[in-house]
Design a protein around this motif. Structure first.
Motif, mmCIF file in Angstrom:
data_model
loop_
_atom_site.group_PDB
_atom_site.id
_atom_site.type_symbol
_atom_site.label_atom_id
_atom_site.label_comp_id
_atom_site.label_asym_id
_atom_site.label_seq_id
_atom_site.Cartn_x
_atom_site.Cartn_y
_atom_site.Cartn_z
ATOM 1 N N VAL A 1 -20.296 -33.690 -17.639
ATOM 2 C CA VAL A 1 -19.120 -34.524 -17.399
ATOM 3 C C VAL A 1 -18.117 -33.724 -16.582
ATOM 4 C CG1 VAL A 1 -17.274 -35.840 -18.490
ATOM 5 C CG2 VAL A 1 -19.494 -35.636 -19.632
ATOM 6 N N GLU A 2 -17.678 -34.288 -15.470
ATOM 7 C CA GLU A 2 -16.638 -33.646 -14.662
ATOM 8 C C GLU A 2 -15.305 -34.284 -14.987
ATOM 9 O OE1 GLU A 2 -17.953 -34.167 -10.620
ATOM 10 O OE2 GLU A 2 -19.083 -32.305 -10.695
ATOM 11 N N GLY A 3 -14.240 -33.661 -14.524
ATOM 12 C CA GLY A 3 -12.912 -34.204 -14.731
ATOM 13 C C GLY A 3 -12.165 -33.458 -15.809
ATOM 14 N N ASP A 4 -10.976 -33.940 -16.094
ATOM 15 C CA ASP A 4 -10.128 -33.299 -17.088
ATOM 16 C C ASP A 4 -10.687 -33.496 -18.483
ATOM 17 O OD1 ASP A 4 -8.302 -32.401 -15.212
ATOM 18 O OD2 ASP A 4 -7.117 -34.242 -15.314
ATOM 19 N N PRO A 5 -10.607 -32.461 -19.316
ATOM 20 C CA PRO A 5 -11.109 -32.597 -20.681
ATOM 21 C C PRO A 5 -10.212 -33.487 -21.524
ATOM 22 C CG PRO A 5 -10.097 -30.456 -20.377
ATOM 23 C CD PRO A 5 -10.109 -31.127 -19.036
ATOM 24 N N ASP A 6 -10.783 -34.000 -22.576
ATOM 25 C CA ASP A 6 -10.074 -34.812 -23.552
ATOM 26 C C ASP A 6 -8.917 -34.006 -24.147
ATOM 27 O OD1 ASP A 6 -9.832 -35.720 -26.571
ATOM 28 O OD2 ASP A 6 -10.736 -37.385 -25.469
ATOM 29 N N GLU B 1 -2.970 -23.891 -14.651
ATOM 30 C CA GLU B 1 -3.673 -24.880 -13.843
ATOM 31 C C GLU B 1 -3.847 -26.196 -14.585
ATOM 32 O OE1 GLU B 1 -6.327 -21.371 -11.860
ATOM 33 O OE2 GLU B 1 -7.297 -23.199 -12.449
ATOM 34 N N GLU B 2 -3.208 -26.331 -15.717
ATOM 35 C CA GLU B 2 -3.222 -27.523 -16.551
ATOM 36 C C GLU B 2 -4.603 -27.860 -17.102
ATOM 37 O OE1 GLU B 2 0.680 -29.917 -15.166
ATOM 38 O OE2 GLU B 2 -1.234 -30.683 -14.510
ATOM 39 N N ASP B 3 -5.494 -26.866 -17.172
ATOM 40 C CA ASP B 3 -6.738 -27.060 -17.906
ATOM 41 C C ASP B 3 -6.422 -26.847 -19.372
ATOM 42 O OD1 ASP B 3 -8.868 -25.424 -15.487
ATOM 43 O OD2 ASP B 3 -8.246 -27.494 -15.633
ATOM 44 N N LYS B 4 -7.034 -27.601 -20.217
ATOM 45 C CA LYS B 4 -6.788 -27.467 -21.647
ATOM 46 C C LYS B 4 -7.743 -26.415 -22.183
ATOM 47 C CE LYS B 4 -5.408 -32.166 -21.699
ATOM 48 N NZ LYS B 4 -5.986 -33.421 -21.401
ATOM 49 N N VAL B 5 -7.195 -25.293 -22.606
ATOM 50 C CA VAL B 5 -8.007 -24.196 -23.113
ATOM 51 C C VAL B 5 -7.339 -23.614 -24.335
ATOM 52 C CG1 VAL B 5 -8.979 -23.615 -20.872
ATOM 53 C CG2 VAL B 5 -6.876 -22.538 -21.582
ATOM 54 N N PRO C 1 -18.148 -25.981 -22.118
ATOM 55 C CA PRO C 1 -17.405 -26.047 -20.874
ATOM 56 C C PRO C 1 -18.020 -25.118 -19.826
ATOM 57 C CG PRO C 1 -16.067 -25.105 -22.645
ATOM 58 C CD PRO C 1 -17.389 -25.403 -23.208
ATOM 59 N N ALA C 2 -18.034 -25.589 -18.596
ATOM 60 C CA ALA C 2 -18.530 -24.802 -17.463
ATOM 61 C C ALA C 2 -17.335 -24.310 -16.657
ATOM 62 C CB ALA C 2 -19.441 -25.660 -16.590
ATOM 63 N N TRP C 3 -17.423 -23.072 -16.167
ATOM 64 C CA TRP C 3 -16.317 -22.430 -15.462
ATOM 65 C C TRP C 3 -16.830 -21.820 -14.161
ATOM 66 C CZ3 TRP C 3 -11.689 -22.814 -18.077
ATOM 67 C CH2 TRP C 3 -11.764 -23.108 -19.439
ATOM 68 N N LEU C 4 -16.015 -21.907 -13.122
ATOM 69 C CA LEU C 4 -16.312 -21.260 -11.853
ATOM 70 C C LEU C 4 -15.225 -20.242 -11.549
ATOM 71 C CD1 LEU C 4 -17.365 -24.375 -9.755
ATOM 72 C CD2 LEU C 4 -18.840 -22.481 -10.452
ATOM 73 N N LEU C 5 -15.639 -19.117 -11.006
ATOM 74 C CA LEU C 5 -14.684 -18.085 -10.623
ATOM 75 C C LEU C 5 -13.903 -18.568 -9.406
ATOM 76 C CD1 LEU C 5 -13.700 -15.225 -11.271
ATOM 77 C CD2 LEU C 5 -15.397 -14.373 -9.653
ATOM 78 N N ASP C 6 -12.596 -18.531 -9.499
ATOM 79 C CA ASP C 6 -11.720 -18.939 -8.400
ATOM 80 C C ASP C 6 -11.333 -17.692 -7.629
ATOM 81 O OD1 ASP C 6 -9.745 -19.835 -6.700
ATOM 82 O OD2 ASP C 6 -8.687 -20.988 -8.236
ATOM 83 N N ARG D 1 -11.763 -21.258 -13.425
ATOM 84 C CA ARG D 1 -11.201 -22.604 -13.511
ATOM 85 C C ARG D 1 -12.241 -23.533 -14.120
ATOM 86 N NH1 ARG D 1 -13.389 -25.685 -9.607
ATOM 87 N NH2 ARG D 1 -14.158 -24.649 -7.761
ATOM 88 N N PHE D 2 -11.762 -24.469 -14.890
ATOM 89 C CA PHE D 2 -12.624 -25.436 -15.557
ATOM 90 C C PHE D 2 -13.312 -26.301 -14.515
ATOM 91 C CE2 PHE D 2 -13.101 -29.709 -17.405
ATOM 92 C CZ PHE D 2 -13.953 -29.417 -18.457
ATOM 93 N N ALA D 3 -14.640 -26.459 -14.633
ATOM 94 C CA ALA D 3 -15.401 -27.262 -13.684
ATOM 95 C C ALA D 3 -15.924 -28.552 -14.302
ATOM 96 C CB ALA D 3 -16.570 -26.441 -13.137
ATOM 97 N N GLY D 4 -16.204 -28.537 -15.579
ATOM 98 C CA GLY D 4 -16.774 -29.688 -16.266
ATOM 99 C C GLY D 4 -17.357 -29.225 -17.580
ATOM 100 N N LEU D 5 -18.082 -30.110 -18.250
ATOM 101 C CA LEU D 5 -18.674 -29.676 -19.507
ATOM 102 C C LEU D 5 -20.011 -30.340 -19.746
ATOM 103 C CD1 LEU D 5 -18.116 -31.986 -21.978
ATOM 104 C CD2 LEU D 5 -15.825 -31.159 -21.578
ATOM 105 N N PHE D 6 -20.846 -29.595 -20.459
ATOM 106 C CA PHE D 6 -22.144 -30.086 -20.889
ATOM 107 C C PHE D 6 -22.003 -30.629 -22.309
ATOM 108 C CE2 PHE D 6 -23.275 -26.703 -17.879
ATOM 109 C CZ PHE D 6 -24.190 -27.358 -17.059
ATOM 110 N N THR D 7 -22.630 -31.769 -22.546
ATOM 111 C CA THR D 7 -22.714 -32.311 -23.897
ATOM 112 C C THR D 7 -24.189 -32.469 -24.245
ATOM 113 O OG1 THR D 7 -22.629 -34.614 -23.150
ATOM 114 C CG2 THR D 7 -20.523 -33.544 -23.691
ATOM 115 N N PHE D 8 -24.494 -32.496 -25.542
ATOM 116 C CA PHE D 8 -25.862 -32.486 -26.016
ATOM 117 C C PHE D 8 -26.099 -33.553 -27.059
ATOM 118 C CE2 PHE D 8 -24.545 -28.255 -24.900
ATOM 119 C CZ PHE D 8 -25.611 -27.727 -24.200
ATOM 120 N N GLU D 9 -27.340 -33.994 -27.140
ATOM 121 C CA GLU D 9 -27.839 -34.772 -28.267
ATOM 122 C C GLU D 9 -29.131 -34.104 -28.706
ATOM 123 O OE1 GLU D 9 -28.430 -38.996 -27.853
ATOM 124 O OE2 GLU D 9 -26.670 -39.145 -26.562
ATOM 125 N N LEU D 10 -29.340 -34.046 -30.000
ATOM 126 C CA LEU D 10 -30.582 -33.497 -30.529
ATOM 127 C C LEU D 10 -31.559 -34.629 -30.802
ATOM 128 C CD1 LEU D 10 -29.320 -30.828 -33.095
ATOM 129 C CD2 LEU D 10 -29.840 -30.535 -30.671
#
Length: 187
Positions: A157-162, A34-38, A122-127, A134-143
């Motif tokens: 952040v949604e969309g394709d990963p870096d 599915e062209e997700d980078k994993v 990374p967040a994932w949803l069952l297809d 399938r990749f849905a987006g990702l959570f990022t953090f700051e302390l």
């Protein structure tokens, strides 16, 4: 009395063992259908952790989120934590909003990942069509510096990963536990 020494040891000690990991090599990014980078693994070596407190917070978040322990999530966030995408600025509010997100998307799971040397979730949803995630987006953090390793800001952040992203794929062996969430007590 001297213990028996293995035959392949000499006077100087054990035989030289060739290194099994080359930590100077960039991590390999694998593309799935599915062209997700994993990637199959995020074992990037000990020097890959640039901020151990942030890395520990990410690992705890993954464990607590997937366990659906939203009371435990409150403890991971600093009192004045912010999650603008959820419209929240308290640890209780963030945990409650994440619980609402899970009620809307009950098959949402998170894993551990890295973008470069920064840990992410990374967040994932069952297809249902492929019975895979399938990749849905990702959570990022700051302390918050003054908060002793507590999360101060949560972003999504949604969309394709870096292209430097390396993600763990959800483990199907845990799916039975995740499917059982609907039978547990309400949050």
């Amino acid at each position: 009395m001297r213990a028996d020494i293995p035959d392949d040891w000499d006077e100087a000690g054990p035989p030289a063992v060739p290194p099994s990991f080359d930590f100077d090599v960039d991590p390999v990014v694998i593309w799935d259908d599915e062209e997700d980078k994993v990637a199959d693994s995020t074992d990037l070596g000990p020097e890959a952790v640039t901020d151990p407190d942030l890395d520990n917070a990410v690992i705890e978040f993954v464990d607590v989120f997937n366990a659906r322990d939203f009371d435990g999530l409150v403890e991971l966030f600093a009192p004045g934590a912010e999650a603008f995408f959820l419209g929240e600025s308290t640890s209780d509010g963030i945990a409650s909003a994440l619980a609402d997100m899970v009620f809307r998307y009950p098959n949402l799971v998170v894993t551990r990942g890295d973008i470069g040397l920064s840990p992410v979730v990374p967040a994932w949803l069952l297809d249902p069509d492929t019975d895979g995630y399938r990749f849905a987006g990702l959570f990022t953090f700051e302390l918050f510096d003054e908060a002793d390793g507590l999360i101060g800001r949560l972003e999504y952040v949604e969309g394709d990963p870096d292209e430097d992203a390396v993600f763990e794929i959800p483990d199907d062996s845990e799916r039975a536990e995740w499917d059982d969430w609907s039978t547990q007590d309400e949050i």
